[in-house]
Structure formats: structure tokens, C-alpha cells
Design a protein around this motif. Structure first.
Motif, PDB file in Angstrom:
ATOM      1  N   LYS A  14       0.822  -1.207   0.000  1.00  0.00           N
ATOM      2  CA  LYS A  14       0.000   0.000   0.000  1.00  0.00           C
ATOM      3  C   LYS A  14       0.851   1.249   0.000  1.00  0.00           C
ATOM      4  N   SER A  15       1.909   1.244   0.806  1.00  0.00           N
ATOM      5  CA  SER A  15       2.749   2.441   0.901  1.00  0.00           C
ATOM      6  C   SER A  15       3.478   2.746  -0.402  1.00  0.00           C
TER       7      SER A  15
ATOM      8  N   LYS B   3      -2.583  -5.309  -6.576  1.00  0.00           N
ATOM      9  CA  LYS B   3      -2.687  -6.619  -7.194  1.00  0.00           C
ATOM     10  C   LYS B   3      -3.882  -6.613  -8.140  1.00  0.00           C
ATOM     11  N   ALA B   4      -3.699  -7.192  -9.303  1.00  0.00           N
ATOM     12  CA  ALA B   4      -4.820  -7.290 -10.253  1.00  0.00           C
ATOM     13  C   ALA B   4      -5.878  -8.211  -9.671  1.00  0.00           C
ATOM     14  N   PRO B   5      -7.146  -7.818  -9.748  1.00  0.00           N
ATOM     15  CA  PRO B   5      -8.194  -8.693  -9.224  1.00  0.00           C
ATOM     16  C   PRO B   5      -8.350  -9.928 -10.115  1.00  0.00           C
ATOM     17  N   GLY B   6      -8.776 -11.028  -9.507  1.00  0.00           N
ATOM     18  CA  GLY B   6      -9.023 -12.246 -10.274  1.00  0.00           C
ATOM     19  C   GLY B   6     -10.263 -12.078 -11.131  1.00  0.00           C
TER      20      GLY B   6
END
Length: 144
Positions: free
Chosen positions: A2-3, A8-11
Motif C-alpha cells: 500500500k505504501s 494486485k490485479a483482481p481475479g
């Protein structure tokens, strides 16, 4: 992550029907047939439990409470896409799903059982390989 602004790409799982690609996200309720999909999914999960299905909670998010893990697993994108395909194709028609991430262990187990319950061939292409589910067995030999 987050920082550093990393996401992450969603499934996502895709199923093509009549030259239209239907895309599903985990827990997605934006599809016009969502109500019907979720009703049928509940019925399928009940039938899977009769065959001994127990959700593999190792596949859930780590920051989710234990009691919520089963609910999150039940609505993974593969399961939604499979149920949509079952509802919108003729019995016996093979179901072909593409996925942008690797299939989780719980969805792999569920797909095996759904193929047995519905007597459907289910082919899922994830980032590693093709999984061909038929009569409760996967072509990968459950080693993926």
C-alpha cells in the motif's frame, strides 16, 4: 504494497457466449443475471457438500474473519462464470473459462465436483495451464 502504491490485479474469469465475453469478478453482483447465478450457486454448493465438499479456507484473504472465509470462497470468479455457463448453455455443452490468475485450490476442488454433478466438461485456462475437468477428475491430476 500500500505504501508503495502497488495494487494486485483482481481475479477475473471470462466466458464467451454468442460472441459476447462475460467477465466475472469475485463477489461481483453487477451482471444482469446475478440473482439467478447466486441462487444456482447456492444449490450447487449444497450438492457439493453432500459429496463431502469442505471449503479450503487457505485460499481466502488473510485479513478476513474466519466466519467470513466460506462466503468469500463461494463467490470466486470461476464459480460465478461456471454457473453462468451452466444456466446459459445446453446440457452436455463443454464450458470454457479463461482466468487471469492461477486457480485456487478451493475452486479447483469445486470445479471437479461441479463437473461430476452436472455431467459437464469444464475447461479452465489459468496462467499456468489448462485444467480439463470431467466426471470429477482434472487432467492435471490435482497437481498444478
Amino acid at each position: 504494497m500500500k505504501s508503495k502504491g502497488i495494487k494486485k490485479a483482481p481475479g477475473v474469469s471470462n466466458f464467451e457466449l454468442n460472441n459476447i465475453v462475460h467477465t466475472f469478478l469475485a463477489g461481483d453482483q453487477s451482471h444482469p443475471q446475478s440473482t439467478r447465478i447466486y441462487e444456482e450457486l447456492d444449490i450447487l454448493v449444497g450438492k457439493m457438500r453432500e459429496l463431502g465438499y469442505v471449503p479450503e479456507t487457505d485460499s481466502t484473504l488473510h485479513d478476513v474473519e474466519d466466519e467470513d472465509k466460506d462466503g468469500h470462497l463461494a463467490v470466486h470468479s470461476e464459480k460465478l462464470a461456471i454457473v453462468f455457463a451452466i444456466l446459459n448453455t445446453e446440457p452436455g455443452t463443454p464450458i470454457r473459462i479463461t482466468k487471469n490468475l492461477r486457480i485456487c485450490g478451493d475452486c479447483h476442488t469445486a470445479s471437479r465436483l461441479i463437473s461430476k454433478i452436472t455431467q459437464r466438461e469444464i475447461i479452465i485456462r489459468d496462467t499456468n495451464r489448462f485444467h480439463n475437468f470431467a466426471n470429477g477428475v482434472c487432467s492435471c491430476g490435482d497437481y498444478w
